[in-house]
Write a protein that holds these residues in place. Structure first.
Motif, PDB file in Angstrom:
ATOM      1  N   TYR A  35       0.845  -1.197   0.000  1.00 25.50           N
ATOM      2  CA  TYR A  35       0.000   0.000   0.000  1.00 25.50           C
ATOM      3  C   TYR A  35       0.882   1.249   0.000  1.00 25.50           C
ATOM      4  CZ  TYR A  35      -3.612   3.310   1.563  1.00 25.50           C
ATOM      5  OH  TYR A  35      -4.480   4.374   1.659  1.00 25.50           O
ATOM      6  N   ARG A  36       1.898   1.259   0.848  1.00 25.79           N
ATOM      7  CA  ARG A  36       2.782   2.427   0.952  1.00 25.79           C
ATOM      8  C   ARG A  36       3.596   2.619  -0.326  1.00 25.79           C
ATOM      9  NH1 ARG A  36       6.651   3.177   4.417  1.00 25.79           N
ATOM     10  NH2 ARG A  36       7.252   1.023   4.816  1.00 25.79           N
ATOM     11  N   ARG A  37       4.062   1.512  -0.906  1.00 28.50           N
ATOM     12  CA  ARG A  37       4.865   1.599  -2.132  1.00 28.50           C
ATOM     13  C   ARG A  37       4.075   2.252  -3.259  1.00 28.50           C
ATOM     14  NH1 ARG A  37       4.851  -2.069  -6.290  1.00 28.50           N
ATOM     15  NH2 ARG A  37       3.834  -3.587  -4.931  1.00 28.50           N
ATOM     16  N   HIS A  38       2.811   1.892  -3.381  1.00 32.76           N
ATOM     17  CA  HIS A  38       1.965   2.456  -4.443  1.00 32.76           C
ATOM     18  C   HIS A  38       1.859   3.980  -4.288  1.00 32.76           C
ATOM     19  CE1 HIS A  38      -1.236   2.707  -7.408  1.00 32.76           C
ATOM     20  NE2 HIS A  38      -1.984   3.370  -6.525  1.00 32.76           N
ATOM     21  N   ILE A  39       1.614   4.459  -3.069  1.00 34.57           N
ATOM     22  CA  ILE A  39       1.495   5.904  -2.828  1.00 34.57           C
ATOM     23  C   ILE A  39       2.841   6.594  -3.047  1.00 34.57           C
ATOM     24  CG2 ILE A  39       0.900   7.654  -1.116  1.00 34.57           C
ATOM     25  CD1 ILE A  39      -0.929   5.661   0.222  1.00 34.57           C
ATOM     26  N   LEU A  40       3.916   5.929  -2.614  1.00 33.03           N
ATOM     27  CA  LEU A  40       5.257   6.498  -2.774  1.00 33.03           C
ATOM     28  C   LEU A  40       5.585   6.743  -4.242  1.00 33.03           C
ATOM     29  CD1 LEU A  40       8.184   7.154  -1.833  1.00 33.03           C
ATOM     30  CD2 LEU A  40       8.647   4.696  -1.978  1.00 33.03           C
ATOM     31  N   LEU A  41       5.377   5.737  -5.074  1.00 31.80           N
ATOM     32  CA  LEU A  41       5.688   5.882  -6.501  1.00 31.80           C
ATOM     33  C   LEU A  41       4.783   6.912  -7.161  1.00 31.80           C
ATOM     34  CD1 LEU A  41       6.354   2.138  -7.412  1.00 31.80           C
ATOM     35  CD2 LEU A  41       8.037   3.986  -7.196  1.00 31.80           C
ATOM     36  N   GLU A  42       3.538   7.009  -6.704  1.00 28.83           N
ATOM     37  CA  GLU A  42       2.635   8.038  -7.236  1.00 28.83           C
ATOM     38  C   GLU A  42       3.157   9.436  -6.895  1.00 28.83           C
ATOM     39  OE1 GLU A  42      -1.345   7.447  -5.845  1.00 28.83           O
ATOM     40  OE2 GLU A  42      -1.932   6.371  -7.667  1.00 28.83           O
ATOM     41  N   GLU A  43       3.684   9.586  -5.683  1.00 28.52           N
ATOM     42  CA  GLU A  43       4.205  10.888  -5.264  1.00 28.52           C
ATOM     43  C   GLU A  43       5.443  11.268  -6.077  1.00 28.52           C
ATOM     44  OE1 GLU A  43       5.353  13.325  -1.169  1.00 28.52           O
ATOM     45  OE2 GLU A  43       4.752  11.214  -1.073  1.00 28.52           O
ATOM     46  N   ILE A  44       6.323  10.316  -6.303  1.00 31.34           N
ATOM     47  CA  ILE A  44       7.505  10.586  -7.131  1.00 31.34           C
ATOM     48  C   ILE A  44       7.092  10.951  -8.543  1.00 31.34           C
ATOM     49  CG2 ILE A  44       9.587   9.553  -8.136  1.00 31.34           C
ATOM     50  CD1 ILE A  44       9.816   7.862  -5.590  1.00 31.34           C
ATOM     51  N   LEU A  45       6.138  10.225  -9.077  1.00 30.53           N
ATOM     52  CA  LEU A  45       5.659  10.493 -10.435  1.00 30.53           C
ATOM     53  C   LEU A  45       4.999  11.865 -10.523  1.00 30.53           C
ATOM     54  CD1 LEU A  45       5.466   9.198 -13.241  1.00 30.53           C
ATOM     55  CD2 LEU A  45       3.232   8.281 -12.580  1.00 30.53           C
ATOM     56  N   LYS A  46       4.326  12.265  -9.444  1.00 31.94           N
ATOM     57  CA  LYS A  46       3.639  13.569  -9.433  1.00 31.94           C
ATOM     58  C   LYS A  46       4.628  14.719  -9.556  1.00 31.94           C
ATOM     59  CE  LYS A  46       0.698  16.511  -6.547  1.00 31.94           C
ATOM     60  NZ  LYS A  46      -0.083  16.605  -5.291  1.00 31.94           N
ATOM     61  N   TRP A  47       5.717  14.668  -8.798  1.00 29.08           N
ATOM     62  CA  TRP A  47       6.678  15.771  -8.792  1.00 29.08           C
ATOM     63  C   TRP A  47       7.772  15.598  -9.842  1.00 29.08           C
ATOM     64  CZ3 TRP A  47       4.438  19.516  -6.631  1.00 29.08           C
ATOM     65  CH2 TRP A  47       3.641  19.332  -5.497  1.00 29.08           C
ATOM     66  N   THR A  48       7.960  14.384 -10.324  1.00 28.47           N
ATOM     67  CA  THR A  48       8.945  14.080 -11.366  1.00 28.47           C
ATOM     68  C   THR A  48      10.271  14.795 -11.136  1.00 28.47           C
ATOM     69  OG1 THR A  48       7.027  14.137 -12.832  1.00 28.47           O
ATOM     70  CG2 THR A  48       9.119  13.668 -13.849  1.00 28.47           C
ATOM     71  N   PRO A  49      10.929  14.564 -10.004  1.00 25.20           N
ATOM     72  CA  PRO A  49      12.200  15.251  -9.752  1.00 25.20           C
ATOM     73  C   PRO A  49      13.287  14.795 -10.719  1.00 25.20           C
ATOM     74  CG  PRO A  49      11.857  13.520  -8.136  1.00 25.20           C
ATOM     75  CD  PRO A  49      10.586  13.610  -8.929  1.00 25.20           C
ATOM     76  N   ASP A  50      14.184  15.704 -11.057  1.00 32.70           N
ATOM     77  CA  ASP A  50      15.331  15.335 -11.890  1.00 32.70           C
ATOM     78  C   ASP A  50      16.367  14.568 -11.074  1.00 32.70           C
ATOM     79  OD1 ASP A  50      14.751  16.883 -14.508  1.00 32.70           O
ATOM     80  OD2 ASP A  50      14.421  18.357 -12.921  1.00 32.70           O
ATOM     81  N   ILE A  51      16.422  14.868  -9.769  1.00 36.19           N
ATOM     82  CA  ILE A  51      17.326  14.171  -8.843  1.00 36.19           C
ATOM     83  C   ILE A  51      16.509  13.702  -7.652  1.00 36.19           C
ATOM     84  CG2 ILE A  51      19.305  14.427  -7.304  1.00 36.19           C
ATOM     85  CD1 ILE A  51      20.376  16.534  -9.271  1.00 36.19           C
TER      86      ILE A  51
END
Length: 428
Positions: A35-51
């Motif tokens: 459950y946490r992994r799914h939200i985590l990857l969604e958050e990374i995808l939302k902000w799309t950091p370069d680093i």
């Protein structure tokens, strides 16, 4: 060129399950890793950091789930697990469309030759170069960027260990900066991680001011996580803070590497180490280890070296320094309420312990009449993702919850770098 940096302690599942009392306020479903992994990857995808700088990354989760997912998003990653029996570590990722790799140096803070560094924390120092995409062509251009990622020791009472770990990190960053200057290039800096220290306390002051007078300082005060002033006796810091066999001066620089010696203007001969430096290792703690099969002869083999002689670097003063120009992205006070920002929260405490430090852009006037400026290397901070107060987080059920998958919040900052920045000594 604009780029975004995210730093995130994602809460390793093994650590969560080892300390269930810290998350007794959480519904069981929000503590489930999938459950946490799914939200985590969604958050990374939302902000799309370069680093992307991650801490508390569980090794099997990284290799089996996170690395494949991040690779699909266009990231190249390096991972460093903590030493010993620990199952988590740090991961540094960058988008290959924004940066190319010059070098990567994983760091281990555990050093068996000294009892001071007896904890298994790690870090990663990466040297990257900005990339410009022109059609199908990829061109590496602009000044190098040193990205450092770490998770320092938690123990609030071991401030001397935290400072020694930080010194290793700063020395490796300095080495990267000096290697760039040797090539005639400036180097911009990003230092991310969970430092297990609250704002404006001595460890934080060392990073942002470049110096710390530590003589007599209570060890618990280094990070300020706990107030132990009520205790009648407490451990205090005295010079020298770490032994010479660590190979790092009180300027947080390597003492023995040729490239560091060159940066100080010393003549580099054929020998890698100076005679003076080697003499400092005569009474390194490793020499006190007795071979198991050594016959014990009173007055002979039970003698130990005389440690009253100069065992440490003569230059080790009562103040730690570094020459890196670093500033915090966050100001640690919420702009509207004036209350403190929080980066981590569990059932026992809410505090700010996670940071993104960077080298700010500096402009110095060289000639008042002509208006010519010398532009030092540096980054322009464009903006950052707002943090929240402890009250707001408790109104959401605390951390983790169904919006935030960790007991830490992510830190996100956007920077601008001048790809045509002046090299050292140039006027613009």
């Amino acid at each position: 060129m604009d780029f975004t940096v995210m730093s995130y302690n994602i809460l390793a599942q093994d650590l969560l399950e080892a300390h269930p009392e810290l998350y007794a306020h959480c519904p069981p479903e929000v503590l489930d890793w999938n459950y946490r992994r799914h939200i985590l990857l969604e958050e990374i995808l939302k902000w799309t950091p370069d680093i992307l700088c991650l801490q508390e990354v569980q090794e099997n989760h990284y290799h089996e789930q996170l690395h494949p997912a991040l690779s699909e998003m266009g990231y190249k990653c390096v991972y460093k697990r903590r030493t010993g029996t620990k199952t988590d570590g740090c991961a540094t990722c960058y988008r290959s469309s924004s940066f190319s790799e010059i070098s990567v140096t994983p760091l281990e803070f555990f050093r068996p030759e000294t009892t001071l560094l007896d904890r298994h924390n790690v870090g990663i120092v990466s040297l990257l170069r900005p990339v410009l995409m022109r059609g199908s062509d990829v061109k590496a251009t602009g000044p190098p960027l040193c990205v450092a990622n770490t998770h320092l020791l938690f123990n609030p009472r071991r401030g001397e260990v935290k400072l020694a770990q930080l010194a290793i990190m700063l020395a490796e960053i300095d080495r990267a900066v000096q290697s760039c200057k040797a090539e005639g290039e400036n180097c911009n800096l990003i230092l991310c991680g969970d430092f297990n220290s609250v704002p404006h306390m001595p460890l934080y002051q060392l990073i942002t001011s470049g110096k710390l007078y530590f003589q007599g300082l209570p060890a618990w005060m280094v990070s300020g996580q706990d107030d132990l002033s009520h205790r009648a006796h407490c451990s205090r810091l005295f010079s020298p803070l770490w032994p010479a066999c660590l190979g790092i001066s009180d300027d947080c620089q390597y003492m023995s590497r040729q490239d560091t010696r060159k940066s100080h203007g010393q003549k580099a001969g054929k020998r890698r180490y100076s005679h003076e430096f080697l003499l400092q290792l005569r009474f390194c703690p490793a020499t006190f280890v007795r071979p198991l099969d050594l016959e014990l002869i009173p007055g002979v083999t039970d003698n130990r070296p005389d440690t009253s002689t100069e065992t440490y670097d003569k230059r080790f003063r009562q103040t730690i320094h570094h020459r890196l120009d670093l500033e915090s992205v966050y100001k640690h006070i919420l702009p509207v309420s004036g209350g403190p920002e929080v980066t981590t929260l569990h059932s026992e405490v809410g505090a700010a312990v996670d940071y993104i430090f960077y080298s700010p852009r500096r402009v110095f006037t060289s000639h008042q009449k002509t208006g010519v400026h010398y532009v030092r290397e540096g980054l322009t901070l464009i903006g950052s993702l707002s943090l929240l107060s402890e009250d707001v987080l408790w109104s959401m059920g605390g951390l983790p919850n169904n919006k935030f998958p960790s007991d830490h919040l992510s830190l996100v900052a956007k920077f601008r770098v001048d790809l045509n920045a002046a090299r050292p000594g140039q006027l613009r």
